[in-house]
Motif scaffolding. Structure first.
Motif, PDB file in Angstrom:
ATOM      1  N   ILE A 186     -12.531 -11.620   3.054  1.00  0.00           N
ATOM      2  CA  ILE A 186     -11.566 -12.329   3.888  1.00  0.00           C
ATOM      3  C   ILE A 186     -10.832 -11.288   4.717  1.00  0.00           C
ATOM      4  N   THR A 187     -10.814 -11.493   6.018  1.00  0.00           N
ATOM      5  CA  THR A 187     -10.094 -10.583   6.899  1.00  0.00           C
ATOM      6  C   THR A 187      -8.680 -11.112   7.094  1.00  0.00           C
ATOM      7  N   PHE A 188      -7.723 -10.229   6.943  1.00  0.00           N
ATOM      8  CA  PHE A 188      -6.321 -10.588   7.102  1.00  0.00           C
ATOM      9  C   PHE A 188      -5.710  -9.665   8.144  1.00  0.00           C
ATOM     10  N   SER A 189      -5.052 -10.233   9.112  1.00  0.00           N
ATOM     11  CA  SER A 189      -4.408  -9.438  10.153  1.00  0.00           C
ATOM     12  C   SER A 189      -2.925  -9.273   9.845  1.00  0.00           C
ATOM     13  N   MET A 190      -2.558  -8.074   9.400  1.00  0.00           N
ATOM     14  CA  MET A 190      -1.139  -7.786   9.197  1.00  0.00           C
ATOM     15  C   MET A 190      -0.391  -7.834  10.529  1.00  0.00           C
ATOM     16  N   PHE A 201      20.830 -12.838   6.371  1.00  0.00           N
ATOM     17  CA  PHE A 201      19.851 -12.860   7.457  1.00  0.00           C
ATOM     18  C   PHE A 201      19.533 -11.440   7.913  1.00  0.00           C
ATOM     19  N   ASP A 202      20.567 -10.645   8.134  1.00  0.00           N
ATOM     20  CA  ASP A 202      20.367  -9.285   8.646  1.00  0.00           C
ATOM     21  C   ASP A 202      19.607  -8.402   7.660  1.00  0.00           C
ATOM     22  N   THR A 203      19.801  -8.613   6.373  1.00  0.00           N
ATOM     23  CA  THR A 203      19.049  -7.858   5.366  1.00  0.00           C
ATOM     24  C   THR A 203      17.556  -8.137   5.494  1.00  0.00           C
ATOM     25  N   VAL A 204      17.203  -9.407   5.613  1.00  0.00           N
ATOM     26  CA  VAL A 204      15.791  -9.776   5.752  1.00  0.00           C
ATOM     27  C   VAL A 204      15.253  -9.301   7.096  1.00  0.00           C
ATOM     28  N   ALA A 205      16.026  -9.456   8.152  1.00  0.00           N
ATOM     29  CA  ALA A 205      15.592  -9.027   9.487  1.00  0.00           C
ATOM     30  C   ALA A 205      15.306  -7.524   9.508  1.00  0.00           C
ATOM     31  N   CYS A 206      16.172  -6.736   8.888  1.00  0.00           N
ATOM     32  CA  CYS A 206      15.951  -5.280   8.843  1.00  0.00           C
ATOM     33  C   CYS A 206      14.675  -4.943   8.091  1.00  0.00           C
ATOM     34  N   SER A 207      14.401  -5.653   7.006  1.00  0.00           N
ATOM     35  CA  SER A 207      13.167  -5.420   6.244  1.00  0.00           C
ATOM     36  C   SER A 207      11.934  -5.734   7.085  1.00  0.00           C
ATOM     37  N   ASN A 228       7.255  -3.257  10.726  1.00  0.00           N
ATOM     38  CA  ASN A 228       6.497  -2.943  11.942  1.00  0.00           C
ATOM     39  C   ASN A 228       6.209  -1.453  12.071  1.00  0.00           C
ATOM     40  N   CYS A 229       6.899  -0.629  11.319  1.00  0.00           N
ATOM     41  CA  CYS A 229       6.716   0.827  11.388  1.00  0.00           C
ATOM     42  C   CYS A 229       5.763   1.329  10.310  1.00  0.00           C
ATOM     43  N   VAL A 230       5.100   0.423   9.619  1.00  0.00           N
ATOM     44  CA  VAL A 230       4.121   0.772   8.591  1.00  0.00           C
ATOM     45  C   VAL A 230       2.747   0.384   9.117  1.00  0.00           C
ATOM     46  N   TRP A 231       1.766   1.299   8.978  1.00  0.00           N
ATOM     47  CA  TRP A 231       0.419   1.005   9.441  1.00  0.00           C
ATOM     48  C   TRP A 231      -0.583   1.864   8.710  1.00  0.00           C
ATOM     49  N   ILE A 232      -1.850   1.518   8.902  1.00  0.00           N
ATOM     50  CA  ILE A 232      -2.964   2.296   8.369  1.00  0.00           C
ATOM     51  C   ILE A 232      -3.765   2.803   9.557  1.00  0.00           C
ATOM     52  N   ASP A 233      -3.842   4.126   9.697  1.00  0.00           N
ATOM     53  CA  ASP A 233      -4.609   4.716  10.805  1.00  0.00           C
ATOM     54  C   ASP A 233      -6.028   4.163  10.831  1.00  0.00           C
ATOM     55  N   SER A 260      -2.019  -2.114  12.526  1.00  0.00           N
ATOM     56  CA  SER A 260      -1.744  -0.986  13.411  1.00  0.00           C
ATOM     57  C   SER A 260      -0.239  -0.764  13.579  1.00  0.00           C
ATOM     58  N   ASP A 261       0.096   0.340  14.218  1.00  0.00           N
ATOM     59  CA  ASP A 261       1.487   0.711  14.480  1.00  0.00           C
ATOM     60  C   ASP A 261       2.099  -0.294  15.453  1.00  0.00           C
ATOM     61  N   MET A 262       3.080  -1.028  14.996  1.00  0.00           N
ATOM     62  CA  MET A 262       3.763  -2.007  15.839  1.00  0.00           C
ATOM     63  C   MET A 262       5.228  -1.621  16.036  1.00  0.00           C
ATOM     64  N   SER A 263       5.518  -0.325  15.908  1.00  0.00           N
ATOM     65  CA  SER A 263       6.908   0.119  15.999  1.00  0.00           C
ATOM     66  C   SER A 263       7.507  -0.100  17.391  1.00  0.00           C
ATOM     67  N   ASN A 264       6.675  -0.310  18.399  1.00  0.00           N
ATOM     68  CA  ASN A 264       7.175  -0.591  19.750  1.00  0.00           C
ATOM     69  C   ASN A 264       7.235  -2.081  20.046  1.00  0.00           C
ATOM     70  N   SER A 265       6.988  -2.906  19.044  1.00  0.00           N
ATOM     71  CA  SER A 265       7.027  -4.363  19.206  1.00  0.00           C
ATOM     72  C   SER A 265       8.461  -4.850  19.301  1.00  0.00           C
TER      73      SER A 265
END
Length: 83
Positions: free
Chosen positions: A4-8, A45-51, A56-61, A67-72
């Motif tokens: 099963i393919t899952f898109s993070m 809300f802000d606690t969950v939003a920050c998490s 988005n800053c976690v990825w697997i090369d 992928s890196d979504m830190s600019n999202s």
């Protein structure tokens, strides 16, 4: 058994969209809350939003589905943290 393919990436985009909708709904009820209830809801809300924003800053090369979504776009927080 098939894989099963899952898109993070898709999952994270959906989380951001869902949180933006939740933020809008929360803002609509702010006037009906007392100050303590409002502050508590903002904090939660802000606690969950920050998490989610941090996720988005976690990825697997090399993984196109994680992928890196830190600019999202990020979820805007409800609290005022300018002071």
């Amino acid at each position: 058994m098939p894989n099963i393919t899952f898109s993070m990436n898709g999952f994270r985009r959906n989380l951001i969209s869902d949180m933006d909708e939740l933020k809008s709904a929360i803002e609509d009820i702010f006037e009906s809350l007392d100050a303590d209830e409002k502050e508590d809801l903002i904090d939660k809300f802000d606690t969950v939003a920050c998490s989610i924003n941090s996720l988005n800053c976690v990825w697997i090369d090399g993984d196109e589905n994680f992928s890196d979504m830190s600019n999202s776009p990020e979820i805007d927080l409800l609290g005022d943290y300018t002071s």
